[in-house]
Write a protein that holds these residues in place. Structure first.
Motif, mmCIF file in Angstrom:
data_model
loop_
_atom_site.group_PDB
_atom_site.id
_atom_site.type_symbol
_atom_site.label_atom_id
_atom_site.label_comp_id
_atom_site.label_asym_id
_atom_site.label_seq_id
_atom_site.Cartn_x
_atom_site.Cartn_y
_atom_site.Cartn_z
ATOM 1 N N GLY A 1 41.907 32.586 34.194
ATOM 2 C CA GLY A 1 41.041 32.779 35.355
ATOM 3 C C GLY A 1 41.339 31.848 36.502
ATOM 4 O O GLY A 1 41.720 30.703 36.305
ATOM 5 N N THR A 2 41.140 32.378 37.691
ATOM 6 C CA THR A 2 41.349 31.559 38.875
ATOM 7 C C THR A 2 40.318 30.459 38.975
ATOM 8 O O THR A 2 40.517 29.465 39.677
ATOM 9 C CB THR A 2 41.276 32.440 40.130
ATOM 10 N N ALA A 3 39.203 30.608 38.259
ATOM 11 C CA ALA A 3 38.186 29.563 38.284
ATOM 12 C C ALA A 3 38.700 28.263 37.686
ATOM 13 O O ALA A 3 38.198 27.181 37.986
ATOM 14 C CB ALA A 3 36.950 30.025 37.522
ATOM 15 N N ASP A 4 39.744 28.376 36.835
ATOM 16 C CA ASP A 4 40.297 27.194 36.199
ATOM 17 C C ASP A 4 41.507 26.647 36.946
ATOM 18 O O ASP A 4 42.137 25.699 36.487
ATOM 19 C CB ASP A 4 40.721 27.524 34.756
ATOM 20 N N ASP A 5 41.851 27.243 38.103
ATOM 21 C CA ASP A 5 43.064 26.832 38.803
ATOM 22 C C ASP A 5 43.074 25.349 39.140
ATOM 23 O O ASP A 5 44.122 24.706 39.121
ATOM 24 C CB ASP A 5 43.224 27.645 40.093
ATOM 25 N N ALA A 6 41.925 24.796 39.460
ATOM 26 C CA ALA A 6 41.864 23.393 39.850
ATOM 27 C C ALA A 6 42.267 22.474 38.707
ATOM 28 O O ALA A 6 42.709 21.352 38.925
ATOM 29 C CB ALA A 6 40.459 23.036 40.344
ATOM 30 N N VAL B 1 35.746 42.726 31.038
ATOM 31 C CA VAL B 1 35.893 43.639 32.175
ATOM 32 C C VAL B 1 35.315 43.007 33.442
ATOM 33 O O VAL B 1 35.882 43.110 34.533
ATOM 34 C CB VAL B 1 35.208 44.990 31.888
ATOM 35 N N ASP B 2 34.192 42.328 33.287
ATOM 36 C CA ASP B 2 33.512 41.729 34.441
ATOM 37 C C ASP B 2 34.238 40.505 34.992
ATOM 38 O O ASP B 2 34.125 40.211 36.188
ATOM 39 C CB ASP B 2 32.086 41.321 34.062
ATOM 40 N N THR B 3 34.969 39.787 34.140
ATOM 41 C CA THR B 3 35.449 38.464 34.539
ATOM 42 C C THR B 3 36.959 38.277 34.524
ATOM 43 O O THR B 3 37.428 37.231 34.968
ATOM 44 C CB THR B 3 34.829 37.381 33.629
ATOM 45 N N VAL B 4 37.737 39.243 34.015
ATOM 46 C CA VAL B 4 39.186 39.041 33.987
ATOM 47 C C VAL B 4 39.665 38.763 35.410
ATOM 48 O O VAL B 4 39.228 39.415 36.359
ATOM 49 C CB VAL B 4 39.900 40.261 33.364
ATOM 50 N N PRO B 5 40.524 37.767 35.611
ATOM 51 C CA PRO B 5 40.869 37.324 36.971
ATOM 52 C C PRO B 5 41.606 38.370 37.800
ATOM 53 O O PRO B 5 42.259 39.259 37.271
ATOM 54 C CB PRO B 5 41.775 36.108 36.719
ATOM 55 N N GLY B 6 41.506 38.215 39.096
ATOM 56 C CA GLY B 6 42.283 39.022 40.026
ATOM 57 C C GLY B 6 41.439 40.016 40.791
ATOM 58 O O GLY B 6 40.831 40.902 40.195
ATOM 59 N N TRP C 1 42.619 43.465 40.156
ATOM 60 C CA TRP C 1 42.817 43.808 38.739
ATOM 61 C C TRP C 1 42.546 45.279 38.467
ATOM 62 O O TRP C 1 43.342 45.950 37.795
ATOM 63 C CB TRP C 1 41.925 42.933 37.856
ATOM 64 N N ALA C 2 41.449 45.825 38.954
ATOM 65 C CA ALA C 2 41.103 47.222 38.679
ATOM 66 C C ALA C 2 42.181 48.158 39.213
ATOM 67 O O ALA C 2 42.568 49.130 38.551
ATOM 68 C CB ALA C 2 39.741 47.566 39.274
ATOM 69 N N ALA C 3 42.689 47.870 40.414
ATOM 70 C CA ALA C 3 43.761 48.693 40.982
ATOM 71 C C ALA C 3 45.023 48.600 40.125
ATOM 72 O O ALA C 3 45.744 49.591 39.951
ATOM 73 C CB ALA C 3 44.058 48.256 42.419
ATOM 74 N N GLY C 4 45.276 47.422 39.580
ATOM 75 C CA GLY C 4 46.433 47.256 38.706
ATOM 76 C C GLY C 4 46.291 48.055 37.421
ATOM 77 O O GLY C 4 47.259 48.657 36.939
ATOM 78 N N VAL C 5 45.091 48.052 36.842
ATOM 79 C CA VAL C 5 44.847 48.848 35.632
ATOM 80 C C VAL C 5 45.077 50.324 35.924
ATOM 81 O O VAL C 5 45.719 51.044 35.145
ATOM 82 C CB VAL C 5 43.419 48.623 35.108
#
Length: 236
Positions: free
Chosen positions: A18-23, A122-127, A130-134
């Protein structure tokens, strides 16, 4: 498939952190994640324009300006990069199952635990995309048999990983192994039915995370009734 094929589950789990962990990630790790996302985005764009077999691995690497060695540090094959959005979802699902801060509610069934873990994924996977990629990945898979074969193999490895997590975290009674495996199989079947309907629907703005999650919950709700549908013969 290369001997590193079994590594695609943990690789996807790293990407799904997740991008939330990028820091908290090092500069090198953030760069690796950006390169991975660039490979996924570019692959799906090129495959969508020219077909899966119309793009060579060399062409993909040239477009992203990375070496094949860098590609194979991240993915095992063209199929692997094309399936990345859904693989990231299941990686997030496994991470949710392993979350030590989330304990099953009293009286909660294993299936309810699994359903909750996948719905949160589904709610939290990063990006943001993401939905467009799926959607792009699923449409590509519909015309690319090798992607479906790759997806089945990945699904089996993910199921084995999920069973290991459940065995480690839950106290299971003798004879529960078969029932837990069936619960996982039903979860996967319900999600695939939801994903098929989500992919096939038309309309602008229809392919959202929220709609996919709603379709998945609907499929899960229908499961008990699926076992009791009467088999009435046609009257002649």
């Amino acid at each position: 498939m290369s001997t590193d094929a079994d590594a695609d589950v943990p690789a996807a789990r790293t990407a799904a952190a997740g991008t939330a962990d990028d820091a908290r990630l090092s500069l090198r790790e953030r760069k690796k994640l950006r390169t991975r996302q660039a490979l996924v985005d570019t692959a799906l764009e090129l495959f969508g324009e020219r077909g899966f077999d119309g793009v060579t691995l060399d062409e993909l690497c040239d477009a992203v300006e990375v070496s094949k060695r860098t590609f194979f540090r991240t993915f095992t094959s063209k199929e692997d990069v094309a399936m990345a959005p859904t693989q990231d979802l299941w990686a997030a699902f496994l991470a949710n199952l392993e979350d030590e801060d989330t304990e099953p509610a009293r009286g909660q069934t294993v299936f309810a635990l699994l359903e909750g873990a996948l719905t949160r994924a589904v709610d939290t996977v990063p990006g943001e995309g993401w939905a467009a990629g799926v959607l792009a990945s699923r449409r590509l898979a519909a015309e690319t048999p090798s992607m479906d074969a790759h997806g089945l193999a990945f699904c089996d490895r993910t199921t084995v990983a999920a069973l290991a997590v459940l065995s480690r975290r839950l106290t299971l009674s003798p004879g529960d192994d078969l029932r837990v495996r069936l619960a996982l199989d039903m979860l996967v079947a319900a999600f695939h039915r939801a994903l098929d309907g989500w992919t096939a629907q038309g309309g602008r703005g229809a392919h959202t995370r929220a709609d996919l999650a709603a379709r998945f919950r609907e499929a899960c709700t229908a499961l008990p009734g699926a076992l009791t549908v009467p088999a009435h013969p046609h009257r002649t």
